[in-house]
Scaffold this motif. Sequence first.
Motif, PDB file in Angstrom:
ATOM      1  N   VAL A  40       0.841  -1.202   0.000  1.00 59.31           N
ATOM      2  CA  VAL A  40       0.000   0.000   0.000  1.00 59.31           C
ATOM      3  C   VAL A  40       0.874   1.251   0.000  1.00 59.31           C
ATOM      4  O   VAL A  40       0.651   2.196  -0.778  1.00 59.31           O
ATOM      5  CB  VAL A  40      -0.941   0.009   1.222  1.00 59.31           C
ATOM      6  N   ASP A  41       1.881   1.269   0.862  1.00 57.61           N
ATOM      7  CA  ASP A  41       2.761   2.442   0.955  1.00 57.61           C
ATOM      8  C   ASP A  41       3.480   2.696  -0.369  1.00 57.61           C
ATOM      9  O   ASP A  41       3.598   3.857  -0.810  1.00 57.61           O
ATOM     10  CB  ASP A  41       3.794   2.238   2.069  1.00 57.61           C
ATOM     11  N   ALA A  42       3.945   1.638  -1.010  1.00 57.95           N
ATOM     12  CA  ALA A  42       4.681   1.797  -2.266  1.00 57.95           C
ATOM     13  C   ALA A  42       3.781   2.321  -3.378  1.00 57.95           C
ATOM     14  O   ALA A  42       4.177   3.210  -4.153  1.00 57.95           O
ATOM     15  CB  ALA A  42       5.310   0.457  -2.674  1.00 57.95           C
ATOM     16  N   LEU A  43       2.567   1.791  -3.478  1.00 60.58           N
ATOM     17  CA  LEU A  43       1.630   2.237  -4.505  1.00 60.58           C
ATOM     18  C   LEU A  43       1.150   3.663  -4.241  1.00 60.58           C
ATOM     19  O   LEU A  43       1.006   4.468  -5.172  1.00 60.58           O
ATOM     20  CB  LEU A  43       0.448   1.276  -4.585  1.00 60.58           C
ATOM     21  N   ALA A  44       0.901   3.984  -2.972  1.00 59.00           N
ATOM     22  CA  ALA A  44       0.451   5.337  -2.622  1.00 59.00           C
ATOM     23  C   ALA A  44       1.546   6.357  -2.900  1.00 59.00           C
ATOM     24  O   ALA A  44       1.274   7.475  -3.372  1.00 59.00           O
ATOM     25  CB  ALA A  44       0.040   5.381  -1.149  1.00 59.00           C
ATOM     26  N   TYR A  45       2.793   5.991  -2.624  1.00 61.22           N
ATOM     27  CA  TYR A  45       3.923   6.894  -2.886  1.00 61.22           C
ATOM     28  C   TYR A  45       4.065   7.163  -4.378  1.00 61.22           C
ATOM     29  O   TYR A  45       4.332   8.295  -4.791  1.00 61.22           O
ATOM     30  CB  TYR A  45       5.211   6.281  -2.329  1.00 61.22           C
ATOM     31  N   ARG A  46       3.870   6.116  -5.196  1.00 61.48           N
ATOM     32  CA  ARG A  46       4.069   6.264  -6.640  1.00 61.48           C
ATOM     33  C   ARG A  46       2.883   6.929  -7.333  1.00 61.48           C
ATOM     34  O   ARG A  46       3.053   7.753  -8.235  1.00 61.48           O
ATOM     35  CB  ARG A  46       4.337   4.884  -7.265  1.00 61.48           C
ATOM     36  N   PHE A  47       1.656   6.621  -6.909  1.00 58.27           N
ATOM     37  CA  PHE A  47       0.487   7.059  -7.676  1.00 58.27           C
ATOM     38  C   PHE A  47      -0.404   8.058  -6.930  1.00 58.27           C
ATOM     39  O   PHE A  47      -1.366   8.555  -7.509  1.00 58.27           O
ATOM     40  CB  PHE A  47      -0.340   5.841  -8.097  1.00 58.27           C
ATOM     41  N   GLY A  48      -0.103   8.349  -5.695  1.00 61.70           N
ATOM     42  CA  GLY A  48      -0.824   9.381  -4.958  1.00 61.70           C
ATOM     43  C   GLY A  48      -2.316   9.131  -4.858  1.00 61.70           C
ATOM     44  O   GLY A  48      -2.763   8.026  -4.567  1.00 61.70           O
ATOM     45  N   THR A  49      -3.108  10.157  -5.161  1.00 59.72           N
ATOM     46  CA  THR A  49      -4.565  10.079  -4.996  1.00 59.72           C
ATOM     47  C   THR A  49      -5.248   9.235  -6.066  1.00 59.72           C
ATOM     48  O   THR A  49      -6.450   8.980  -5.969  1.00 59.72           O
ATOM     49  CB  THR A  49      -5.177  11.489  -5.006  1.00 59.72           C
ATOM     50  N   LYS A  50      -4.504   8.811  -7.075  1.00 60.48           N
ATOM     51  CA  LYS A  50      -5.095   7.920  -8.074  1.00 60.48           C
ATOM     52  C   LYS A  50      -5.299   6.511  -7.521  1.00 60.48           C
ATOM     53  O   LYS A  50      -6.004   5.703  -8.129  1.00 60.48           O
ATOM     54  CB  LYS A  50      -4.189   7.840  -9.317  1.00 60.48           C
ATOM     55  N   PHE A  51      -4.668   6.243  -6.378  1.00 60.34           N
ATOM     56  CA  PHE A  51      -4.656   4.896  -5.811  1.00 60.34           C
ATOM     57  C   PHE A  51      -5.437   4.851  -4.491  1.00 60.34           C
ATOM     58  O   PHE A  51      -5.436   5.792  -3.711  1.00 60.34           O
ATOM     59  CB  PHE A  51      -3.216   4.449  -5.558  1.00 60.34           C
ATOM     60  N   VAL A  52      -6.083   3.696  -4.250  1.00 64.14           N
ATOM     61  CA  VAL A  52      -6.756   3.456  -2.976  1.00 64.14           C
ATOM     62  C   VAL A  52      -6.712   1.960  -2.676  1.00 64.14           C
ATOM     63  O   VAL A  52      -6.766   1.128  -3.591  1.00 64.14           O
ATOM     64  CB  VAL A  52      -8.219   3.954  -2.999  1.00 64.14           C
ATOM     65  N   SER A  53      -6.557   1.629  -1.405  1.00 71.16           N
ATOM     66  CA  SER A  53      -6.653   0.250  -0.943  1.00 71.16           C
ATOM     67  C   SER A  53      -7.938   0.122  -0.144  1.00 71.16           C
ATOM     68  O   SER A  53      -8.211   0.943   0.732  1.00 71.16           O
ATOM     69  CB  SER A  53      -5.447  -0.112  -0.072  1.00 71.16           C
ATOM     70  N   MET A  54      -8.735  -0.901  -0.445  1.00 71.74           N
ATOM     71  CA  MET A  54     -10.018  -1.023   0.225  1.00 71.74           C
ATOM     72  C   MET A  54     -10.519  -2.452   0.198  1.00 71.74           C
ATOM     73  O   MET A  54     -10.046  -3.283  -0.577  1.00 71.74           O
ATOM     74  CB  MET A  54     -11.056  -0.097  -0.422  1.00 71.74           C
ATOM     75  N   THR A  55     -11.476  -2.728   1.074  1.00 67.39           N
ATOM     76  CA  THR A  55     -12.124  -4.028   1.100  1.00 67.39           C
ATOM     77  C   THR A  55     -13.524  -3.907   0.529  1.00 67.39           C
ATOM     78  O   THR A  55     -14.159  -2.845   0.646  1.00 67.39           O
ATOM     79  CB  THR A  55     -12.191  -4.599   2.527  1.00 67.39           C
ATOM     80  N   PHE A  56     -14.003  -4.981  -0.094  1.00 69.51           N
ATOM     81  CA  PHE A  56     -15.338  -4.974  -0.678  1.00 69.51           C
ATOM     82  C   PHE A  56     -16.261  -5.981  -0.016  1.00 69.51           C
ATOM     83  O   PHE A  56     -17.353  -6.238  -0.516  1.00 69.51           O
ATOM     84  CB  PHE A  56     -15.266  -5.241  -2.181  1.00 69.51           C
ATOM     85  N   GLU A  57     -15.846  -6.540   1.093  1.00 74.56           N
ATOM     86  CA  GLU A  57     -16.694  -7.505   1.774  1.00 74.56           C
ATOM     87  C   GLU A  57     -17.768  -6.771   2.565  1.00 74.56           C
ATOM     88  O   GLU A  57     -17.502  -5.791   3.252  1.00 74.56           O
ATOM     89  CB  GLU A  57     -15.852  -8.391   2.698  1.00 74.56           C
ATOM     90  N   ASN A  58     -19.011  -7.268   2.445  1.00 72.57           N
ATOM     91  CA  ASN A  58     -20.155  -6.722   3.179  1.00 72.57           C
ATOM     92  C   ASN A  58     -20.453  -5.266   2.831  1.00 72.57           C
ATOM     93  O   ASN A  58     -20.847  -4.482   3.691  1.00 72.57           O
ATOM     94  CB  ASN A  58     -19.927  -6.864   4.691  1.00 72.57           C
ATOM     95  N   VAL A  59     -20.236  -4.875   1.575  1.00 75.39           N
ATOM     96  CA  VAL A  59     -20.596  -3.527   1.147  1.00 75.39           C
ATOM     97  C   VAL A  59     -21.617  -3.608   0.022  1.00 75.39           C
ATOM     98  O   VAL A  59     -21.811  -4.654  -0.602  1.00 75.39           O
ATOM     99  CB  VAL A  59     -19.366  -2.712   0.689  1.00 75.39           C
ATOM    100  N   SER A  60     -22.258  -2.499  -0.249  1.00 74.68           N
ATOM    101  CA  SER A  60     -23.316  -2.437  -1.259  1.00 74.68           C
ATOM    102  C   SER A  60     -22.787  -2.786  -2.649  1.00 74.68           C
ATOM    103  O   SER A  60     -21.705  -2.359  -3.050  1.00 74.68           O
ATOM    104  CB  SER A  60     -23.901  -1.026  -1.273  1.00 74.68           C
ATOM    105  N   LEU A  61     -23.584  -3.557  -3.400  1.00 71.21           N
ATOM    106  CA  LEU A  61     -23.222  -3.872  -4.773  1.00 71.21           C
ATOM    107  C   LEU A  61     -23.121  -2.604  -5.601  1.00 71.21           C
ATOM    108  O   LEU A  61     -22.259  -2.483  -6.486  1.00 71.21           O
ATOM    109  CB  LEU A  61     -24.250  -4.820  -5.389  1.00 71.21           C
ATOM    110  N   TYR A  62     -23.985  -1.624  -5.335  1.00 66.69           N
ATOM    111  CA  TYR A  62     -23.944  -0.366  -6.085  1.00 66.69           C
ATOM    112  C   TYR A  62     -22.625   0.365  -5.850  1.00 66.69           C
ATOM    113  O   TYR A  62     -22.089   1.006  -6.757  1.00 66.69           O
ATOM    114  CB  TYR A  62     -25.124   0.520  -5.693  1.00 66.69           C
ATOM    115  N   TYR A  63     -22.121   0.287  -4.643  1.00 68.52           N
ATOM    116  CA  TYR A  63     -20.829   0.902  -4.332  1.00 68.52           C
ATOM    117  C   TYR A  63     -19.722   0.221  -5.134  1.00 68.52           C
ATOM    118  O   TYR A  63     -18.833   0.888  -5.677  1.00 68.52           O
ATOM    119  CB  TYR A  63     -20.565   0.777  -2.832  1.00 68.52           C
TER     120      TYR A  63
END
Length: 310
Positions: free
Chosen positions: A203-226
């Motif tokens: 996460v740190d390496a990707l965030a350092y290289r790509f800034g706000t274009k990048f996000v780390s997240m989980t999709f378990e138990n979240v809305s399908l629309y999201y």
Amino acid sequence: KKLAVMGCHHSMILSTDDFIDPTKFDVSDGKIETIHFCALGKSVRHYYNFLFGALFPLLEYHLTTGKYVFKIGSDIGPFKKIIYQMPFQICEISSPEILGISSGQQQASTNISDDRILPQNKILLQGYDSFGFPEYFDDSVKKLPKQSLHNIITYLSQYVPCYLTSISQPSIILVKRMVDTAASSYQFSGSQRRTIRNHNDLVDALAYRFGTKFVSMTFENVSLYYQIHMFTSLKVVIAQHGAALSNIVFMTNTNAQVIEILPPCGRSSGRFKNLAAYCNLNYVEVLQEENDGNVDIETIVNLTERAMME
């Protein structure tokens, strides 16, 4: 019911009441159909098989026939909440029912026709190929028509709540796996789970290289629309082999890239490679030596950079 939405930059609670307006449905004619799913012998309690064996056939049937009031007679496990979010009315999701139908009826075509209508207003929807080896190479297994998939994505996109559409969409997502729990929606098989031991360093390496274009997240138990909102704009998705990769079916970006991290337990299936090919997505795999081991961070960053330049 409340659904938690968790991301790297935001957290909110969504209510299923936000997705449908039950008052718009007229059930006075009493024509409520009971839907059963025949998912090619696969369990629709797994998210991937749920999409191709239950949700997509049901949405296709809804869009083709215009019918919108249903009961669900098949066991869909933890995915009741997704069905209840759909823009039609579900009157009841019952316990699994034994239909007592013939083998010929069980193999009913996915085309809309009279052979799918069973006695007492029961409908059997045949599941589509879930692209697991070797079914992908078997012409006798019916694929979800690409026009149907396009229609489904377009249709569901119209129902994404406005407060979700206001959330900025990243170009790169690294999917984070949650710790295994009994309530986990994306359980793979039994207690078998995978992790990336150096996930935080990645996460740190990707965030350092790509800034706000990048996000780390989980999709378990979240809305399908999201999930639809997040995946439709993606340029690159990075994920360890697991059910969350099923959402690449919603990626519509030209030259989008799928980077699958493959631990030993995921190498016997070409499922997501096949799905990426079906969706006209670029695909590359990065091998992981252990199911819960480290990954080569430099390789993943370089692959992501290359994909962003295309």
